[in-house]
Motif scaffolding. Structure first.
Motif, PDB file in Angstrom:
ATOM      1  N   GLY A  19      42.251  45.767  37.963  1.00 43.69           N
ATOM      2  CA  GLY A  19      41.787  44.828  38.978  1.00 43.69           C
ATOM      3  C   GLY A  19      41.805  45.410  40.385  1.00 43.69           C
ATOM      4  O   GLY A  19      41.260  44.822  41.307  1.00 43.69           O
ATOM      5  N   SER A  22      38.247  46.002  41.659  1.00 43.53           N
ATOM      6  CA  SER A  22      37.573  44.734  42.006  1.00 43.53           C
ATOM      7  C   SER A  22      38.094  44.197  43.336  1.00 43.53           C
ATOM      8  O   SER A  22      37.331  43.666  44.148  1.00 43.53           O
ATOM      9  N   GLU A  23      39.401  44.341  43.522  1.00 46.50           N
ATOM     10  CA  GLU A  23      40.019  43.886  44.765  1.00 46.50           C
ATOM     11  C   GLU A  23      39.429  44.619  45.966  1.00 46.50           C
ATOM     12  O   GLU A  23      39.121  44.032  46.994  1.00 46.50           O
ATOM     13  N   LYS A  26      35.927  43.531  46.618  1.00 49.98           N
ATOM     14  CA  LYS A  26      35.961  42.216  47.257  1.00 49.98           C
ATOM     15  C   LYS A  26      36.194  42.360  48.768  1.00 49.98           C
ATOM     16  O   LYS A  26      35.493  41.763  49.587  1.00 49.98           O
ATOM     17  N   SER A  36      30.516  34.225  50.843  1.00 51.51           N
ATOM     18  CA  SER A  36      31.750  34.168  50.044  1.00 51.51           C
ATOM     19  C   SER A  36      31.509  33.736  48.594  1.00 51.51           C
ATOM     20  O   SER A  36      32.222  34.173  47.697  1.00 51.51           O
ATOM     21  N   ARG A  40      32.655  36.042  45.397  1.00 47.16           N
ATOM     22  CA  ARG A  40      33.469  35.523  44.311  1.00 47.16           C
ATOM     23  C   ARG A  40      32.861  35.838  42.944  1.00 47.16           C
ATOM     24  O   ARG A  40      33.550  36.234  42.012  1.00 47.16           O
ATOM     25  N   ALA A  43      33.313  39.506  42.302  1.00 47.12           N
ATOM     26  CA  ALA A  43      34.721  39.833  42.054  1.00 47.12           C
ATOM     27  C   ALA A  43      35.131  39.427  40.643  1.00 47.12           C
ATOM     28  O   ALA A  43      35.763  40.209  39.922  1.00 47.12           O
ATOM     29  N   ILE A  44      34.745  38.225  40.223  1.00 44.40           N
ATOM     30  CA  ILE A  44      35.143  37.758  38.891  1.00 44.40           C
ATOM     31  C   ILE A  44      34.482  38.608  37.804  1.00 44.40           C
ATOM     32  O   ILE A  44      35.137  39.054  36.865  1.00 44.40           O
ATOM     33  N   TYR A  47      36.007  42.092  37.786  1.00 48.61           N
ATOM     34  CA  TYR A  47      37.401  42.022  37.342  1.00 48.61           C
ATOM     35  C   TYR A  47      37.471  41.864  35.823  1.00 48.61           C
ATOM     36  O   TYR A  47      38.241  42.553  35.143  1.00 48.61           O
ATOM     37  N   GLU A  48      36.641  40.983  35.278  1.00 47.69           N
ATOM     38  CA  GLU A  48      36.595  40.805  33.822  1.00 47.69           C
ATOM     39  C   GLU A  48      36.226  42.126  33.137  1.00 47.69           C
ATOM     40  O   GLU A  48      36.805  42.488  32.121  1.00 47.69           O
ATOM     41  N   ILE A  51      39.159  44.574  33.391  1.00 48.61           N
ATOM     42  CA  ILE A  51      40.213  44.204  32.440  1.00 48.61           C
ATOM     43  C   ILE A  51      39.818  44.658  31.026  1.00 48.61           C
ATOM     44  O   ILE A  51      40.612  45.235  30.295  1.00 48.61           O
ATOM     45  N   MET A 109      36.639  35.193  26.582  1.00 48.85           N
ATOM     46  CA  MET A 109      35.822  34.611  27.647  1.00 48.85           C
ATOM     47  C   MET A 109      35.262  35.671  28.597  1.00 48.85           C
ATOM     48  O   MET A 109      34.445  35.360  29.452  1.00 48.85           O
ATOM     49  N   ASN A 113      31.860  35.177  30.571  1.00 50.74           N
ATOM     50  CA  ASN A 113      32.068  34.957  32.010  1.00 50.74           C
ATOM     51  C   ASN A 113      31.218  35.880  32.859  1.00 50.74           C
ATOM     52  O   ASN A 113      30.673  35.486  33.883  1.00 50.74           O
ATOM     53  N   LYS A 116      27.867  34.595  32.895  1.00 49.77           N
ATOM     54  CA  LYS A 116      27.772  33.358  33.668  1.00 49.77           C
ATOM     55  C   LYS A 116      27.715  33.614  35.174  1.00 49.77           C
ATOM     56  O   LYS A 116      26.992  32.947  35.899  1.00 49.77           O
ATOM     57  N   TYR A 117      28.493  34.590  35.621  1.00 49.28           N
ATOM     58  CA  TYR A 117      28.609  34.796  37.066  1.00 49.28           C
ATOM     59  C   TYR A 117      27.593  35.777  37.644  1.00 49.28           C
ATOM     60  O   TYR A 117      27.561  36.003  38.838  1.00 49.28           O
TER      61      TYR A 117
ATOM     62  N   ARG B  58      46.384  38.812  40.754  1.00 52.68           N
ATOM     63  CA  ARG B  58      45.022  39.322  40.913  1.00 52.68           C
ATOM     64  C   ARG B  58      43.986  38.279  40.532  1.00 52.68           C
ATOM     65  O   ARG B  58      42.967  38.113  41.196  1.00 52.68           O
ATOM     66  N   GLU B  61      43.710  35.804  43.197  1.00 53.05           N
ATOM     67  CA  GLU B  61      43.003  36.390  44.347  1.00 53.05           C
ATOM     68  C   GLU B  61      41.491  36.404  44.112  1.00 53.05           C
ATOM     69  O   GLU B  61      40.712  36.085  45.005  1.00 53.05           O
ATOM     70  N   MET B  62      41.080  36.708  42.882  1.00 55.76           N
ATOM     71  CA  MET B  62      39.639  36.771  42.580  1.00 55.76           C
ATOM     72  C   MET B  62      38.973  35.408  42.762  1.00 55.76           C
ATOM     73  O   MET B  62      37.801  35.321  43.094  1.00 55.76           O
TER      74      MET B  62
END
Lengths: 142, 116
Positions: A19, A22-23, A26, A36, A40, A43-44, A47-48, A51, A109, A113, A116-117, B58, B61-62
């Motif tokens: 992560g 991704s941080e 972001k 923003s 988001r 970032a999601i 991050y997914e 991971i 998910m 996800n 979706k994003y 984390r 935060e996301m």
């Protein structure tokens, strides 16, 4: 703000640090003044993907391109690959081990996800070679 | 409500983020699965969870959480606290279990918030 290219190595040995890329993305997008709600979603999704790389593929590379009208993400690993992408895309389907579930992930998910994003998502994978997940998020409203 | 009111309602202690206790929050989400947080959180700014590992911070935060409440007396470790300080996220802990903690906050006006 055109054509900014970022790349990050995702460390596959350390779940705690998953992560970080991704941080950083972001933060960078915030500095660039990106909306923003877009940040988001980026970032999601990233991050997914990050991971997933740590859980399944011992890490990999994450490439981010910030273009005038869109953000392009490409996460590339040399892990075991995905045999059945359609099955992997199903909500609730997961091959993550129980140790990962105990950490709060592996609910099946992640890939849904990401879809979706993002506005566009493509998985390219070869068993035994690795997986690349390409995602695009447009900066203007869908 | 302000984060400091959450502390009062849940008899919670501050782990870190004292400077941000007056931050206004309007809705919350409760989960031990971070996958669900990423899938379902829309505009909620408080996360109630019994899970303690750095990915909780984390994940929060996301999705732009302002406060995490650890239920069931769970204690976040130093890695988590350092990360939360860096991100400006308030960490609280309460001995209440998930269900009463969520129930008390809901009854006092902290809403469920939007769904994706």
């Amino acid at each position: 703000m055109s054509g900014i290219k970022l790349s990050y190595r995702v460390d596959g040995d350390n779940f705690s640090s998953a992560g970080e890329a991704s941080e950083q993305v972001k933060m960078r997008l915030k500095q660039l003044g990106v909306d923003s709600s877009i940040i988001r979603r980026v970032a999601i999704a990233m991050y997914e993907a990050e991971i997933n790389m740590v859980i399944h593929a011992k890490g990999g590379m994450a490439y981010v391109e910030v273009e005038p009208d869109r953000i392009v993400l490409s996460l590339q690993d040399e892990g075991p690959g995905i045999a059945d992408i359609e099955l992997a895309m199903k909500e609730g389907y997961s091959t993550a081990p129980d140790t990962i579930r105990a950490l709060g992930f592996g609910a099946g998910m992640g890939l849904p996800n990401m879809k979706k994003y993002t506005d566009e998502m493509k998985i390219t994978s070869e068993v035994g070679k690795g997986t690349t997940v390409d995602m695009i998020i447009y900066l203007s409203a869908k | 409500m302000q984060i400091k009111q959450i502390m009062e309602y849940l008899n919670a202690e501050v782990v870190c983020g004292e400077a941000n206790l007056e931050t206004e929050v309007h809705s919350a989400f409760g989960a031990d699965m971070m996958s669900d947080v990423l899938a379902f959180v829309k505009d909620q700014s408080v996360l109630l969870t019994g899970l303690t590992n750095p990915q909780v911070i984390r994940t929060a935060e996301m999705v732009d959480m302002k406060c995490i409440v650890f239920v069931r007396g769970k204690q976040p470790d130093h890695t988590m606290i350092d990360l939360a300080i860096k991100k400006g996220i308030v960490l609280l802990k309460t001995t209440l279990r998930m269900y009463p903690a969520c129930g008390i906050l809901y009854m006092n006006g902290l809403e469920a918030g939007g769904t994706v």
